[in-house]
Design an enzyme around this catalytic site. Structure first.
Site, PDB file in Angstrom:
ATOM      1  N   ASP A  25       0.882  -1.166   0.000  1.00  0.00           N
ATOM      2  CA  ASP A  25       0.000   0.000   0.000  1.00  0.00           C
ATOM      3  C   ASP A  25       0.921   1.218   0.000  1.00  0.00           C
ATOM      4  O   ASP A  25       1.528   1.542   1.012  1.00  0.00           O
ATOM      5  CB  ASP A  25      -0.887  -0.041   1.249  1.00  0.00           C
ATOM      6  CG  ASP A  25      -1.694   1.241   1.453  1.00  0.00           C
ATOM      7  OD1 ASP A  25      -1.662   2.133   0.583  1.00  0.00           O
ATOM      8  OD2 ASP A  25      -2.364   1.348   2.503  1.00  0.00           O
ATOM      9  N   LYS A  87       2.838  11.259  -3.515  1.00  0.00           N
ATOM     10  CA  LYS A  87       1.819  10.556  -4.289  1.00  0.00           C
ATOM     11  C   LYS A  87       0.898  11.541  -5.025  1.00  0.00           C
ATOM     12  O   LYS A  87       0.396  11.252  -6.102  1.00  0.00           O
ATOM     13  CB  LYS A  87       1.004   9.685  -3.336  1.00  0.00           C
ATOM     14  CG  LYS A  87      -0.006   8.773  -4.000  1.00  0.00           C
ATOM     15  CD  LYS A  87      -0.581   7.833  -2.956  1.00  0.00           C
ATOM     16  CE  LYS A  87      -1.692   6.975  -3.511  1.00  0.00           C
ATOM     17  NZ  LYS A  87      -2.196   6.027  -2.488  1.00  0.00           N
ATOM     18  N   GLU A 186      -7.158   0.532  -4.683  1.00  0.00           N
ATOM     19  CA  GLU A 186      -7.176   0.448  -3.221  1.00  0.00           C
ATOM     20  C   GLU A 186      -8.507  -0.068  -2.674  1.00  0.00           C
ATOM     21  O   GLU A 186      -8.515  -0.977  -1.836  1.00  0.00           O
ATOM     22  CB  GLU A 186      -6.831   1.811  -2.611  1.00  0.00           C
ATOM     23  CG  GLU A 186      -5.348   2.147  -2.776  1.00  0.00           C
ATOM     24  CD  GLU A 186      -5.020   3.623  -2.562  1.00  0.00           C
ATOM     25  OE1 GLU A 186      -5.901   4.377  -2.081  1.00  0.00           O
ATOM     26  OE2 GLU A 186      -3.892   4.020  -2.877  1.00  0.00           O
ATOM     27  N   ASP A 208     -12.613   5.844   2.671  1.00  0.00           N
ATOM     28  CA  ASP A 208     -11.181   5.878   2.993  1.00  0.00           C
ATOM     29  C   ASP A 208     -10.758   7.282   3.410  1.00  0.00           C
ATOM     30  O   ASP A 208     -10.619   8.175   2.575  1.00  0.00           O
ATOM     31  CB  ASP A 208     -10.384   5.402   1.755  1.00  0.00           C
ATOM     32  CG  ASP A 208      -8.869   5.374   2.000  1.00  0.00           C
ATOM     33  OD1 ASP A 208      -8.407   5.908   3.027  1.00  0.00           O
ATOM     34  OD2 ASP A 208      -8.151   4.822   1.146  1.00  0.00           O
TER      35      ASP A 208
HETATM   36  P1  ADP Z   1      -2.766   7.586   3.973  1.00  0.00           P
HETATM   37  O1  ADP Z   1      -3.719   6.621   3.370  1.00  0.00           O
HETATM   38  O2  ADP Z   1      -3.026   9.001   3.580  1.00  0.00           O
HETATM   39  O3  ADP Z   1      -1.344   7.199   3.788  1.00  0.00           O
HETATM   40  P2  ADP Z   1      -3.356   6.603   6.693  1.00  0.00           P
HETATM   41  O4  ADP Z   1      -4.475   5.726   6.337  1.00  0.00           O
HETATM   42  O5  ADP Z   1      -2.112   5.974   7.179  1.00  0.00           O
HETATM   43  O6  ADP Z   1      -3.040   7.658   5.564  1.00  0.00           O
HETATM   44  O7  ADP Z   1      -3.907   7.601   7.820  1.00  0.00           O
HETATM   45  C1  ADP Z   1      -3.114   8.518   8.493  1.00  0.00           C
HETATM   46  C2  ADP Z   1      -3.989   9.383   9.376  1.00  0.00           C
HETATM   47  O8  ADP Z   1      -4.670   8.559  10.332  1.00  0.00           O
HETATM   48  C3  ADP Z   1      -3.220  10.422  10.158  1.00  0.00           C
HETATM   49  O9  ADP Z   1      -3.881  11.672  10.086  1.00  0.00           O
HETATM   50  C4  ADP Z   1      -3.264   9.871  11.573  1.00  0.00           C
HETATM   51  O10 ADP Z   1      -3.190  10.892  12.565  1.00  0.00           O
HETATM   52  C5  ADP Z   1      -4.621   9.211  11.598  1.00  0.00           C
HETATM   53  N1  ADP Z   1      -4.737   8.243  12.697  1.00  0.00           N
HETATM   54  C6  ADP Z   1      -3.951   7.171  12.945  1.00  0.00           C
HETATM   55  N2  ADP Z   1      -4.339   6.552  14.080  1.00  0.00           N
HETATM   56  C7  ADP Z   1      -5.397   7.256  14.571  1.00  0.00           C
HETATM   57  C8  ADP Z   1      -6.236   7.142  15.735  1.00  0.00           C
HETATM   58  N3  ADP Z   1      -6.045   6.181  16.643  1.00  0.00           N
HETATM   59  N4  ADP Z   1      -7.236   8.049  15.889  1.00  0.00           N
HETATM   60  C9  ADP Z   1      -7.411   9.035  14.990  1.00  0.00           C
HETATM   61  N5  ADP Z   1      -6.663   9.204  13.891  1.00  0.00           N
HETATM   62  C10 ADP Z   1      -5.659   8.329  13.676  1.00  0.00           C
HETATM   63 MG    MG Z   2      -4.433   4.974   2.388  1.00  0.00          MG
END
Ligand code: ADP
Ligand code: MG
Length: 627
Positions: A25, A87, A186, A208
């Site tokens: 991913d 990205k 995705e 998402d």
């Molecule tokens: P991307 O798909 O953009 O790479 P992610 O799916 O990894 O991103 O999500 C990252 C986001 O999720 C960040 O803003 C992070 O702060 C938030 N996040 C991660 N864990 C938690 C949580 N326990 N509660 C709220 N937000 C969270």
């Molecule tokens: Mg993602």
């Protein structure tokens, strides 16, 4: 004493040596790698036991780019060298990316094709190179964990990614030394992780909410084929906005002192930490050390936080409503899947359940679900389950065609065709003595070239001088399993040939795709009727031709006499109808025949992939499977 077995020279001692395949991913904020371990998809961890790799690369040291949390730590001191959210820039031109660049304060340059490059103190870097550096770290991690060569990888991309964005992703993987089995959408990966592909039919909404982007996709599953009915979202809405809202609130609470940029970044980081804790706790302390000279903490309750983010969550629901409308569903949603770290926020889950009137699936970690689905698909593609699961197929989002006289578009591969696919059509010259032909490839649903997106131009030369209309020029469109297009043109009497792999300079944003689709729907009518007949005939003809050669190749081996007859009878009927004028009848029969032959097509696809994986390279796939 028991005798030990020794294998023959050159032969594997294992009866069924499994191949190593990984799913990646490649996220805007975070990236992950997963693989099958002990029969289950599992996320691979780094040496510290951490799953998520921040998608950040720092180029301060030209010899050794830093990737992940190490790079993130340098973001304050070396902002221009520390590339985040690359990205967003993949496969995009400077013009498209200007807004994003401004938000992220990068210095942009551009290459000969007008694609984005970043100016860093170690020189220019492209988004592809930066993504390759991230992928390389994940590749290394997989090698270290799995302890052997990796036979192939499935990399996920957003459903709305267009050709250049997909090509850029594939190039990055190749640069990182990975053999890409396939790119995968995705939301489809998330559905596979939940095992939803085991059902015959279903409509799935994938919500998402990541760090900087929100994507909503509506998928329809029909006999192993996932069709993307609609995508929507907001490319500037995510968990980062939650952090900013909380940071701004905290700033007001401490009397709005003016902060240096470094202090503000520190406050945002503290807000993010507090936000993440609030997903499990009713109240937390937001840490002000590094923000105020005096340090200290502020108490934040979940209620305060929920009030701050409520309007942001509402915006995601507005996008959901629009996407549902675009999908023109005649049935209700069967499943909702939550993806992305920000869906951990309890209020997000409640709001989504409320909107769709049913609880979302949430058994799998929302950060990991996409990588896990990719690993499952990679395992199938690499050939580890020869008897088992069917392969998933994807469809192309916008029609592909070429310009014909009068600025008209002739669609060669219609939207929603399952891929891989190969389609051929014959064209001829327009003037007496014409010896060259300009092929202009376009993408879109509209009838006129000017309303579609231009993808590429090339010329076919060396056509013998003949009267207009006498030359036979066969144009072949091939779209591979990743949605990448190759076009070739061949003059049949002389065999002169030209071809191009489409790698256009500018990507489309998801908004542009939506706009193009909407425009095509609202301009329907008018010249449509005559065109419809021509198109129905063409579709019927293509299906007939395809089936004829498929039956010759595999009819005897893959089908019973009874199943063969169920296909050949309507074929004869369709052949006769194609001579007439009844577009509706042609369409109905073509669709019927399409359904009748679907299982056959799937059987052939499986067979051919098994054969391909048994020795031949995957690249020959299109030629073998399709005609
Ligand atoms: P991307 O798909 O953009 O790479 P992610 O799916 O990894 O991103 O999500 C990252 C986001 O999720 C960040 O803003 C992070 O702060 C938030 N996040 C991660 N864990 C938690 C949580 N326990 N509660 C709220 N937000 C969270
Ligand atoms: Mg993602």
């Amino acid at each position: 004493m028991a005798l030990l077995n020794i294998a023959e020279p050159g032969q594997s001692p294992l009866p069924h040596q499994t191949k190593r395949a990984i799913g990646i991913d490649l996220g805007t904020t975070n990236s992950l790698v997963a693989a099958m371990q002990a029969g289950r998809a599992a996320i691979l961890l780094d040496e510290q036991g951490v799953a998520m790799l921040p998608s950040v690369v720092n180029y301060t040291d030209a010899q050794m780019p830093l990737v992940g949390s190490g790079a993130l730590a340098l973001a304050v001191r070396h902002p221009a060298d520390t590339l985040m959210s690359v990205k967003r820039f993949m496969g995009r031109g400077n013009r498209d990316a200007a807004g994003d660049a401004q938000r992220s304060h990068y210095e942009l340059a551009e290459d000969e094709e007008g694609l984005v490059r970043f100016n860093t103190s170690s020189g220019e870097r492209s988004p592809i190179e930066a993504s390759a550096d991230i992928l390389r770290v994940l590749h290394q991690r997989a090698l270290a964990t799995l302890g052997s060569d990796i036979d192939g990888a499935v990399i996920t991309v957003p459903a709305y990614f267009d050709e250049p964005q997909r090509q850029a992703t594939k190039d990055a993987a190749t640069l990182a030394g990975l053999r890409v089995l396939r790119l995968m959408n995705e939301p489809t990966a998330a559905a596979v992780a939940y095992g939803l592909d085991a059902a015959e039919h279903g409509v799935i909404a994938v919500y998402d909410l990541g760090g900087g982007t929100f994507d909503i996709s509506i998928l329809r599953l029909h006999k192993g084929v996932f069709e993307v009915l609609a995508t929507g979202g907001d490319t500037a809405l995510g968990g980062d906005d939650f952090d900013a809202a909380l940071a701004d609130w905290a700033l007001r609470d401490i009397g709005s002192p003016s902060l240096a940029p470094g202090q503000y970044r520190q406050l945002q980081a503290a807000a993010r930490a507090a936000k993440e804790l609030l997903s499990n706790e009713a109240a937390v302390d937001l840490d002000l050390s590094g923000v105020l000279p005096s340090g200290g903490t502020i108490r934040v309750t979940r209620e305060v936080f929920e009030n701050l983010v409520q309007p942001l969550i509402k915006r995601t629901l507005v996008a959901c409503r629009r996407c549902m409308r675009d999908a023109e569903l005649d049935a209700s949603i069967d499943n909702i899947i939550m993806v992305g770290g920000s869906t951990r926020v309890p209020l997000v889950r409640e709001a989504v359940a409320d909107f769709f009137q049913r609880p979302p699936l949430q058994g799998i970690d929302p950060d990991q679900v996409v990588a896990l689905g990719a690993a499952i698909q990679a395992d199938i593609l690499v050939g580890n389950r020869p008897e088992g699961d069917l392969l998933l197929l994807d469809v192309i989002p916008l029609s592909l065609g070429i310009e014909t006289m009068g600025g008209l578009v002739e669609k060669i591969v219609p939207r929603n065709t399952t891929i891989p696919v190969s389609r051929a059509q014959e064209f001829t010259t327009y003037k007496d003595g014409q010896t060259a032909l300009a092929v202009h490839i376009v993408q879109g649903e509209r009838e006129m070239v000017n309303d579609c997106r231009s993808l590429a131009h090339f010329e076919l030369r060396g056509i013998p001088s003949m009267v207009a209309g006498a030359a036979r020029i066969k144009v072949i469109f091939q779209v591979d399993a990743d949605g990448l297009l190759n076009v070739s043109a061949c003059e049949e009497t002389t065999g002169s040939q030209a071809n191009i792999t489409v790698k256009p300079s500018f990507g489309l944003t998801d908004d542009q795709i939506t706009t193009m689709l909407q425009a095509s729907f609202s301009h329907a009518g008018g010249d449509k009727i005559a065109r419809q007949l021509a198109e129905q005939r063409l579709a019927g003809w293509q299906l007939l031709e395809g089936l004829k050669s498929a039956l010759t190749a595999d009819g005897e081996t893959l089908l019973s006499a009874e199943d063969r007859a169920a296909i050949t009878a309507p074929m004869t009927e369709l052949q006769a109808l194609l001579e007439g004028q009844d577009a509706d009848a042609i369409r109905t029969l073509t669709e019927h025949l399409g359904r009748q032959s679907e299982t056959f097509a799937n059987l052939r696809m499986d067979k051919s992939i098994r054969e391909a994986l048994a020795g031949v390279s995957l690249d020959t796939l299109d030629d073998e499977v399709l005609q």
